[in-house]
Design a protein around this motif. Structure first.
Motif, mmCIF file in Angstrom:
data_model
loop_
_atom_site.group_PDB
_atom_site.id
_atom_site.type_symbol
_atom_site.label_atom_id
_atom_site.label_comp_id
_atom_site.label_asym_id
_atom_site.label_seq_id
_atom_site.Cartn_x
_atom_site.Cartn_y
_atom_site.Cartn_z
ATOM 1 N N PHE A 1 8.048 -10.703 34.124
ATOM 2 C CA PHE A 1 9.361 -10.108 33.931
ATOM 3 C C PHE A 1 9.637 -9.848 32.454
ATOM 4 O O PHE A 1 10.056 -8.754 32.051
ATOM 5 N N VAL A 2 9.371 -10.842 31.611
ATOM 6 C CA VAL A 2 9.577 -10.668 30.169
ATOM 7 C C VAL A 2 8.640 -9.596 29.637
ATOM 8 O O VAL A 2 9.044 -8.703 28.896
ATOM 9 N N PHE B 1 17.395 -14.544 29.493
ATOM 10 C CA PHE B 1 16.032 -15.039 29.496
ATOM 11 C C PHE B 1 15.114 -14.110 28.697
ATOM 12 O O PHE B 1 14.343 -14.556 27.832
ATOM 13 N N VAL B 2 15.226 -12.809 28.951
ATOM 14 C CA VAL B 2 14.404 -11.855 28.203
ATOM 15 C C VAL B 2 14.781 -11.885 26.730
ATOM 16 O O VAL B 2 13.918 -11.931 25.850
ATOM 17 N N LEU C 1 11.713 -15.388 20.436
ATOM 18 C CA LEU C 1 10.609 -16.304 20.161
ATOM 19 C C LEU C 1 9.322 -15.528 19.909
ATOM 20 O O LEU C 1 8.581 -15.782 18.953
ATOM 21 N N PHE C 2 9.069 -14.581 20.797
ATOM 22 C CA PHE C 2 7.852 -13.788 20.714
ATOM 23 C C PHE C 2 7.769 -13.051 19.382
ATOM 24 O O PHE C 2 6.759 -13.086 18.672
ATOM 25 N N THR D 1 13.408 -15.069 25.041
ATOM 26 C CA THR D 1 11.957 -15.078 24.982
ATOM 27 C C THR D 1 11.462 -14.061 23.958
ATOM 28 O O THR D 1 10.529 -14.316 23.198
ATOM 29 N N MET D 2 12.121 -12.912 23.918
ATOM 30 C CA MET D 2 11.713 -11.876 22.982
ATOM 31 C C MET D 2 11.918 -12.351 21.545
ATOM 32 O O MET D 2 11.065 -12.104 20.677
ATOM 33 N N GLU E 1 7.200 -15.318 16.418
ATOM 34 C CA GLU E 1 5.819 -15.761 16.354
ATOM 35 C C GLU E 1 4.907 -14.639 15.839
ATOM 36 O O GLU E 1 4.066 -14.848 14.976
ATOM 37 N N MET F 1 10.048 -6.246 27.968
ATOM 38 C CA MET F 1 9.802 -6.053 26.543
ATOM 39 C C MET F 1 9.140 -4.707 26.303
ATOM 40 O O MET F 1 9.472 -3.995 25.351
ATOM 41 N N THR G 1 4.324 -18.602 24.713
ATOM 42 C CA THR G 1 5.637 -18.692 24.086
ATOM 43 C C THR G 1 6.613 -19.442 24.990
ATOM 44 O O THR G 1 7.394 -20.276 24.551
ATOM 45 N N LEU G 2 6.544 -19.121 26.256
ATOM 46 C CA LEU G 2 7.488 -19.716 27.204
ATOM 47 C C LEU G 2 7.190 -21.183 27.471
ATOM 48 O O LEU G 2 8.065 -21.943 27.882
#
Lengths: 336, 336, 336, 336
Positions: free
Chosen positions: A243-244, B243-244, B250-251, B247-248, B254, A248, A288-289
């Motif tokens: 999903f991410v 959530f996206v 963090l991504f 997470t994004m 990184e 993205m 990452t998650l």
């Protein structure tokens, strides 16, 4: 619940071919395609038949039939549309069943998935609505015996809660029951949110719980079980990392299109991100998650209701495609 | 289920203050903090008391107590740890209750949320386990009358399935029942996956179903209801867009750290993305995801089990903090 | 769940009048009766209208309409028959609704019963399937505004689990919502096993949760609430003491008919047993069974499935009788 | 769910022997009896060991151990009592397991019953809470390998919904999994209402789903499966005909004691009724009740809650008796 890359691609392939429909795919040997639209209920039925090794090679899928029933009404409380879907599903199932031959033998329904996890409970819920008859065939009166076929059903659970590979349980049962045909139902993990609860997929080439992890021992098909296997799958969730990943991609592509001049240099980044192999980006996102995410899924609030409707549609279709004009009432009279 | 930005910040504030614990937060007037660790069961209890307007201003939260019980064991089938959590929760609840005064009156438990949506069913499930007594107080024999307090409970449903604002239903009921104290339970939407099913939050400053949409009519607290309101909340899901978004972040952070030299120019992009106001990025993501996503959430596979455990812990704590040494058996004798 | 002696008698009255149908009930002023048979689906619809005080006296029931839909197919997985029942129920409901007047106002659906007790969950399950619109009426686009009526719904729980009399919760809500019409759904305790899950009863004279215990404060009707109340009830259980009572009657009457000569003297006993006032024998049986039995009920194994079907039929009928050609899909677009 | 006459008699036998406890049963060779009382929680544990053929003959039951845990607290929300029952059950199970030998091998848990019928869902619910490990034994790190034993679990469903005899499914699985020990859990039909949800029965002599219908092919025990079988059973319902039968007995005996002089002649009738062979009277009642009743059962309103508690107690005991100081958390780390 499986991350079903094969089935997923079947759907994409169908759409791909649909796009090509105007121009035609005349050049591909061994592939036939047929699209039916039921406008009254916004239902589209796409049938792809791979009929030769050439077709197999072109499509990168085994010889067989792949049928996709798509409708936004699947997830609506639209009784008339559900009726229509039952009618279509019964027809398609009857045709696949007839194709698979051995019409006199026992049909075994396998409901894959975990009945305690709402979006994964589709298979077990279908099993609970099947009009099983195998155990009473010997005691049937003549007036029923004409219409009833021997039908039985099992929900074998998932390896995470049984400690036993699903295919192992099924193989043991097949040895014992000696069915002429297997129908396997499973909830699938979709690739995109827009596909959740919108599609019912049928195929006569079997199913692989846990496919994509490269474990062929787990497949349920004619090769592994010695019996034709019709698979019915419905995407009910998206796994959290997928999903991410996909969101993205969308986000970045939109950002890169609307980028201000002053930042155009940065566009290389997007190209780089977009060039990352799908698997690599997915892996980075999973990392990452962290470890928790393997257990997480994305699903709509109404999932409980939709799975109830879906199981009703699929079970009724199996009952009607198997038995001939006979309801639970008739069967119950001989069961107790 | 609410997107509870307030509660969420309470947790972050607690952690912030925990970090400051060694150095002390000595400078802040009107804020007291206390951290207890129960190492045997990996339970951390953080109590923040805001005692003056100065504290209120410093913390940007109303005067009151904010208690956070954190443990990874909440989502494990660890009976001994759950027992310990019940013990702690009962103590904390009894202290908040005593603080709220009017000890002789009726307590009304409100279980917010939708009992048909697994991760949102926490409130209704707690209600179903409350030992209600209000309707039998007049017929109690002397030996029970000492220990029992009048307790009643309602699960008012959610506006999406009732068509009525939750606060409206509660206000009507409060007029009628005239409780001395309200305890409201709700499943919350967490900001991070790592918080799902790991934290129980208590506060005596009430709760706002649907908070963050700027609609103050919906708050359940002493100001709107004229009765002290103790809130108990547990994050059980993350909404899909959040959530996206997270997470994004963090991504990207990184990626930007590990960027190859040749792409350093692109770093501006990351800075730009990071500079986007949180709300803006969230909005872009929501738009990218389209209309379906408003209805989607992320939750773990075991959510059904965990909600059952949580409701058991919370209901038992309310029963024990309210009644005195009396079980369902004693009550049942006078109910039928 | 109520022990609904009134509703029960309505059914018996209908049957009584049906029996009289050939001979006619021509002599009874103020009572009209109508029986429709749908042979294709074994559905019988009996409508009794009491139109004057004379009729009221003759029937010992208030002026109003009493409609009974009977079919063995209610408890079968017979999709076509369920469709037909939805059609009939929608028609009857629309007629009663129109009769009740104030067609522009809000309709409030009250789902009585306990959603945690399978055979008592009918009311709450109907509520969860209602297409509520009251909260979005102000934001509707013109194309929907024509067909949608303001509809809201609440499942207030049962006194045993809330500590609050159901009628109290409803009265508070009615004050607040100011509906033009109430539709109340409840699972009933039947008198005979043969009636379980075979009958849907409608009436425009309201409903009394806990009727028969002589507590008129609990009735939900136009007198107590100031609003017309349409009641929909389905018998889903038999309470355990009633079950023994009725079975024993049958047993004794059969024994007394087949008694050997040598025991004929004993026939007096049967006469005595049969002469015992119904209430007396019931009381003796309850005492024999002891305190546990008050909590026991008799129900079929398939109750979970049947309650799901029933709630679907009833909720769809309410949705269609209220709104005009509009499904959940249309509503969802404006809800989030 | 089985009508378990054997198990039922085991309980009665235990009570019989308990009565004899003061006087002693010293005369019976090959039978040992032991009664433990846990007064704090009103728990009574009765162990009967049949150790020789003489004992077998005297008790009319096979050589083995029969353990009965009785407590009214089983059906109360009494966390402390449930903890104590888990402790006792774990001990007893560990002792039976050790007795059955082959301590290194795989344990297979079989959850009998229908997960869609609340009072019959005990077995499947236990299965869903078992910490299965068989599928990950090869990948365990050294620190876990010491404590974990290979454990797997299946809920094979019931013949009425699968069309396959339960024993057939289990036999196929046993051939494949080759377990050293089977633990089978089932909900039982009690003879008396007062026993429902009050007793947990263990035995190392196996279980017969559908016992009493004279079909020995269906037994799950060492003779039929070649593997020792520990059975855990809990009575959760009374079938409807048994319920009437037993209540009528009580009723008639009470009536006959309180009979007025003038009717004394009729007492012969009661004697006749009481003289009817149990089976005959039961058959007459079944016939009186008609075909519907075979499908009806009597159960308490709280059955859903109680089955949840029971499955938790039993699953935790199996987990603790099998694994050594290891929780779900430890296992999860190696599962995904």
């Amino acid at each position: 619940m499986q991350k079903n890359i094969y089935t997923d691609l079947a759907l994409e392939m169908a759409q791909h071919l649909q796009d090509a429909k105007d121009g035609g795919i005349g050049g591909v040997d061994g592939v036939e395609i047929d699209v039916e639209d039921d406008e009254a209920f916004s239902i589209t039925v796409t049938t792809v038949r791979i009929t030769s090794e050439a077709g197999e090679a072109a499509m990168n899928k085994p010889i067989g039939s792949y049928i996709t029933i798509e409708s936004p009404e699947i997830q609506q409380n639209n009784v008339a549309a559900h009726e229509e879907i039952i009618r279509i599903l019964t027809d398609k199932l009857a045709a696949l069943t007839k194709n698979a031959g051995k019409s006199g033998g026992t049909t075994l329904v396998i409901g894959l998935g975990n009945h305690n996890v709402t979006p994964d409970a589709l298979g077990p819920k279908v099993v609970s609505k099947i009009l099983v008859t195998r155990h009473i065939m010997d005691n049937l009166p003549r007036e029923l015996a004409g219409g009833l076929r021997p039908l039985c059903a099992l929900a074998p659970g998932v390896m995470g809660t049984t400690g036993i590979e699903t295919a192992e349980v099924v193989r043991g049962l097949v040895n014992h029951v000696q069915p002429a045909l297997i129908i396997a139902i499973d909830a699938l993990a979709a690739r995109k949110i827009s596909r959740i609860n919108q599609t019912i997929q049928l195929s006569d080439t079997g199913i692989s719980p846990g496919a994509g992890v490269g474990n062929m021992r787990t497949a349920l098909n004619r090769q592994t079980l010695g019996v034709p296997v019709i698979a019915i799958g419905v995407p009910t969730v998206v796994d959290a990392a997928t999903f991410v990943n996909d969101t993205m991609d969308l986000f970045l592509s939109e950002m890169s299109e609307n980028m201000p001049e002053s930042l155009k240099d940065g566009a290389d980044i997007f190209k780089m991100l977009q060039k990352l192999e799908d698997g690599d980006k997915y892996t980075i996102i999973r990392n990452t998650l962290g470890p928790l995410v393997g257990n997480m899924f994305v699903t709509p609030k109404e999932i409980g209701e939709v799975v109830a409707w879906l199981s009703n549609m699929i079970a009724n279709s199996i009952n009607m495609a198997t038995h001939d004009g006979i309801g639970r009432d008739d069967i119950n009279r001989y069961m107790y």
